[in-house]
Enzyme design. Structure first.
Site, PDB file in Angstrom:
ATOM      1  N   GLN A 179       0.613  -1.258  -0.046  1.00 40.05           N
ATOM      2  CA  GLN A 179      -0.059   0.184  -0.016  1.00 40.05           C
ATOM      3  C   GLN A 179       0.826   1.175  -0.006  1.00 40.05           C
ATOM      4  OE1 GLN A 179      -1.174  -1.133   4.169  1.00 40.05           O
ATOM      5  NE2 GLN A 179      -1.503   1.024   4.183  1.00 40.05           N
TER       6      GLN A 179
ATOM      7  N   CYS B 206      -4.993   0.009   3.772  1.00 33.97           N
ATOM      8  CA  CYS B 206      -5.072  -1.202   4.137  1.00 33.97           C
ATOM      9  C   CYS B 206      -6.423  -2.027   3.831  1.00 33.97           C
ATOM     10  CB  CYS B 206      -4.653  -1.345   5.573  1.00 33.97           C
ATOM     11  SG  CYS B 206      -5.597  -0.505   6.849  1.00 33.97           S
TER      12      CYS B 206
ATOM     13  N   HIS C  74      -5.778  -1.030  11.606  1.00 28.86           N
ATOM     14  CA  HIS C  74      -5.257  -1.698  10.622  1.00 28.86           C
ATOM     15  C   HIS C  74      -5.964  -2.899  10.174  1.00 28.86           C
ATOM     16  CE1 HIS C  74      -2.071  -2.447   7.673  1.00 28.86           C
ATOM     17  NE2 HIS C  74      -1.625  -3.542   8.289  1.00 28.86           N
TER      18      HIS C  74
ATOM     19  N   ASN D 130      -0.015  -9.364   5.210  1.00 27.57           N
ATOM     20  CA  ASN D 130      -0.249  -7.855   5.329  1.00 27.57           C
ATOM     21  C   ASN D 130      -0.238  -7.194   4.018  1.00 27.57           C
ATOM     22  OD1 ASN D 130      -0.051  -5.288   6.450  1.00 27.57           O
ATOM     23  ND2 ASN D 130       1.407  -5.929   7.879  1.00 27.57           N
TER      24      ASN D 130
END
Length: 444
Positions: A61, A67, A361, A383
Site C-alpha cells: 500500500q 490497508c 489496520h 499484510n
C-alpha cells in the site's frame, strides 16, 4: 505537589537500583522497544501452519492508508484466481481509491447539510470536519463500493504517484471540503432554496471529480483484460464493465458477508448488532453494521472459513506488541515490565473505554496452526506492506494477541453460528460517531 524534596526522593530511588541504571543506558542507546524485545518469543513463531488458504503475491500500500482496501481485494482475488485459472492476480486499489474519495466527499457534504442547524462548535460538527477524506475505512464501507462500482485488474488502472502517496492529496482535499462545508452552512443560514443548494453541491463534486482524475487517473467504464492461465495459454476478456467483472470473476453475495466484532465493554452487550452514526462511504449503501460477540465466535468463524480455503478480512490494533521487521504479533513481544518495572495492566475493555486501543489496520488471515484439540496456536497473516517486513510480507500472530488486539472479522454467514446471526433481526443499536468501534483501518 512536585517539589525539590519529592524529586530528590525519586532520583534516589532510581540511582540506588543498579538494574535501572543498566536499563537506562540500554534504552538511551537503542530505544525502549529494542531494549525490551523478548527474543525468546521468536521460538514460538515458526511460520508453519497446519491450515492454509491460497494467496497471491505480496502487495504494498506504500505511503497510503488503504490497508482495508488491500485486505478486501486480496481476499477477493483468491476466487478470481480460481475462476481465471491464474497463478496470481491483483486488483487495482487505485480504482477503488478513486471512488472512495468521490463518495466520501459526497457523504461528507450531505452530512454537513443534515447538521446545518447544529452549532459550528458542536461535538458532532467538529467531528465531521476533523478528517473527512482520509484513506481509512471498514469492511461494510468497502462492500458498498464493490456493489456500486465493481473492481478491475491492476493493469487496467495502475498506481499513480498520489494513489501511493496520499498525504498531499488528502491535505488539499480536506481544506477544500472544509471550505465547501462553510459555504453550504452559509447557504442554509441565508435561506437558499434546495435547488440552489443542490446546484452548488454539484459544482463542488465536479471539482472533486476533476481533482481525482488529475491525481489518480481516469476510471474505466469498460476494459479488456489479457493474461496467461496456469497452463501458459493466452486468455482475454473483452469489453467488460467493472461491475460485471466483479460479479463474474469474484461472484460474492456481499449481503451474506457479515462483520463480527469483539468489544467487551459494558455498553455493548454481546449478541446485538451495531452501527455508527455518520460513518460510511456510499451514501445510499447499507449502513455499517456488525454483531458483537465473544472472541471465540470470531475465531470459530475464521477457522471454518480458512479450512474451506477462504481467507478472512480482519481488523486489529497492529501497533500493539508487534515487531514489524520480524513480522511477529505476540503479547510477549516486549518485556516492558522488566525495562520499566511495571506492566501495563489495562484490560481490553479498559483500552477501548480509555482511548488506549482501537482498530487501526486491516489484513488477511490466510492460515492458522491448530493443536491436537483443534485450538489455534498461531495465525498466518498476509499484510500489505510489501516483502521487506515479516517473512516476505507474512506475519505470525499468536492466539493470545488475537484475543487482546483483534476487533473485527468479516466472513460469510455460513461460517457464523445462527445464535449470533439472530441479532440482525433485532433493532440495530446506533453508536455515536466518536465511539471506538467507529475507528477506521488506515495504518501505513
Amino acid at each position: 505537589m512536585i517539589d525539590t524534596a519529592l524529586l530528590e526522593k525519586f532520583n534516589n530511588q532510581l540511582t540506588s537500583d543498579p538494574a535501572s541504571q543498566a536499563v537506562k543506558n540500554a534504552i538511551a542507546k537503542v530505544g525502549i522497544n529494542e531494549a525490551s524485545f523478548n527474543n525468546s518469543v521468536m521460538r514460538k513463531h515458526t511460520f508453519a501452519f497446519s491450515q492454509e488458504t491460497k494467496k497471491g503475491e505480496m502487495t504494498n500500500q506504500k505511503a497510503s492508508g488503504r490497508c482495508w482496501m488491500f485486505a478486501a481485494l486480496n481476499t477477493a482475488r483468491i476466487d478470481t484466481m480460481k475462476k481465471l485459472d491464474a497463478e496470481d492476480f491483483e486488483f487495482s486499489q487505485n480504482y477503488t481509491l478513486f471512488w472512495d474519495k468521490l463518495e466520501k466527499s459526497n457523504y461528507f457534504l450531505d452530512s454537513i447539510l443534515e447538521t446545518a442547524t447544529e452549532p459550528l462548535d458542536s461535538r458532532l460538527v467538529q467531528h465531521l470536519l476533523t478528517d473527512p477524506i482520509q484513506d481509512g475505512g471498514q469492511w461494510d464501507m468497502f462492500a458498498g463500493l464493490l456493489n456500486k462500482y465493481g473492481a478491475v485488474p491492476k493493469s487496467v488502472m495502475p498506481e499513480t504517484y498520489h494513489s501511493s502517496n496520499t498525504k498531499v492529496l488528502n491535505t488539499l482535499m480536506t481544506s477544500k471540503l472544509r471550505e465547501f462545508a462553510a459555504r453550504l452552512r452559509e447557504l442554509k443560514e441565508n435561506g437558499s432554496s434546495n435547488e440552489e443548494i443542490a446546484m452548488e453541491k454539484e459544482r463542488m463534486l465536479s471539482w472533486i471529480y476533476a481533482t481525482l482524475v488529475k491525481t489518480l487517473g481516469e476510471v474505466p467504464t469498460t476494459f479488456t483484460y489479457a493474461y496467461h492461465d496456469t497452463k501458459g495459454n493466452y486468455q482475454a476478456i473483452s469489453e467488460i464493465t467493472p461491475q460485471n467483472f466483479f460479479a463474474e470473476y469474484v461472484d460474492w453475495n456481499l449481503e451474506k458477508r457479515i462483520s463480527l466484532i469483539h468489544a467487551p465493554t459494558k455498553d455493548k452487550p454481546f449478541g446485538r448488532a451495531y452501527t455508527v452514526k455518520y460513518l460510511g462511504t456510499v451514501k445510499e449503501a447499507q449502513p455499517v453494521r456488525y454483531i458483537n460477540t465473544p472472541i471465540k465466535a470470531l475465531k470459530d468463524a475464521a477457522i471454518a472459513s480458512i479450512k474451506n480455503g477462504e481467507p478472512v478480512w480482519f481488523g486489529c490494533d497492529v501497533g500493539k506488541m508487534s515487531e514489524r521487521k520480524a513480522g511477529v504479533m505476540d503479547t510477549e513481544t516486549y518485556s516492558y515490565d522488566l525495562t520499566l518495572n511495571e506492566p501495563i495492566r489495562l484490560t481490553k475493555a479498559q483500552r477501548l473505554d480509555y482511548g488506549d486501543s482501537l482498530l487501526t489496520h486491516a489484513m488477511v488471515l490466510v492460515g492458522v496452526d491448530l493443536d491436537e484439540n483443534d485450538q489455534p496456536i498461531n495465525w498466518k497473516v498476509e499484510n500489505s506492506w510489501g516483502e521487506k517486513v515479516g517473512k516476505k510480507g507474512i506475519f505470525s500472530m499468536s492466539d493470545q494477541w488475537f484475543d487482546e488486539y483483534t476487533y473485527q472479522v468479516a466472513v460469510d454467514t455460513k461460517y457464523i453460528e445462527e445464535k449470533w446471526l439472530k441479532a440482525l433481526a433485532e433493532p440495530i443499536i446506533e453508536l455515536e460517531p466518536w465511539d471506538p468501534m467507529g475507528a477506521l483501518a488506515k495504518v501505513l
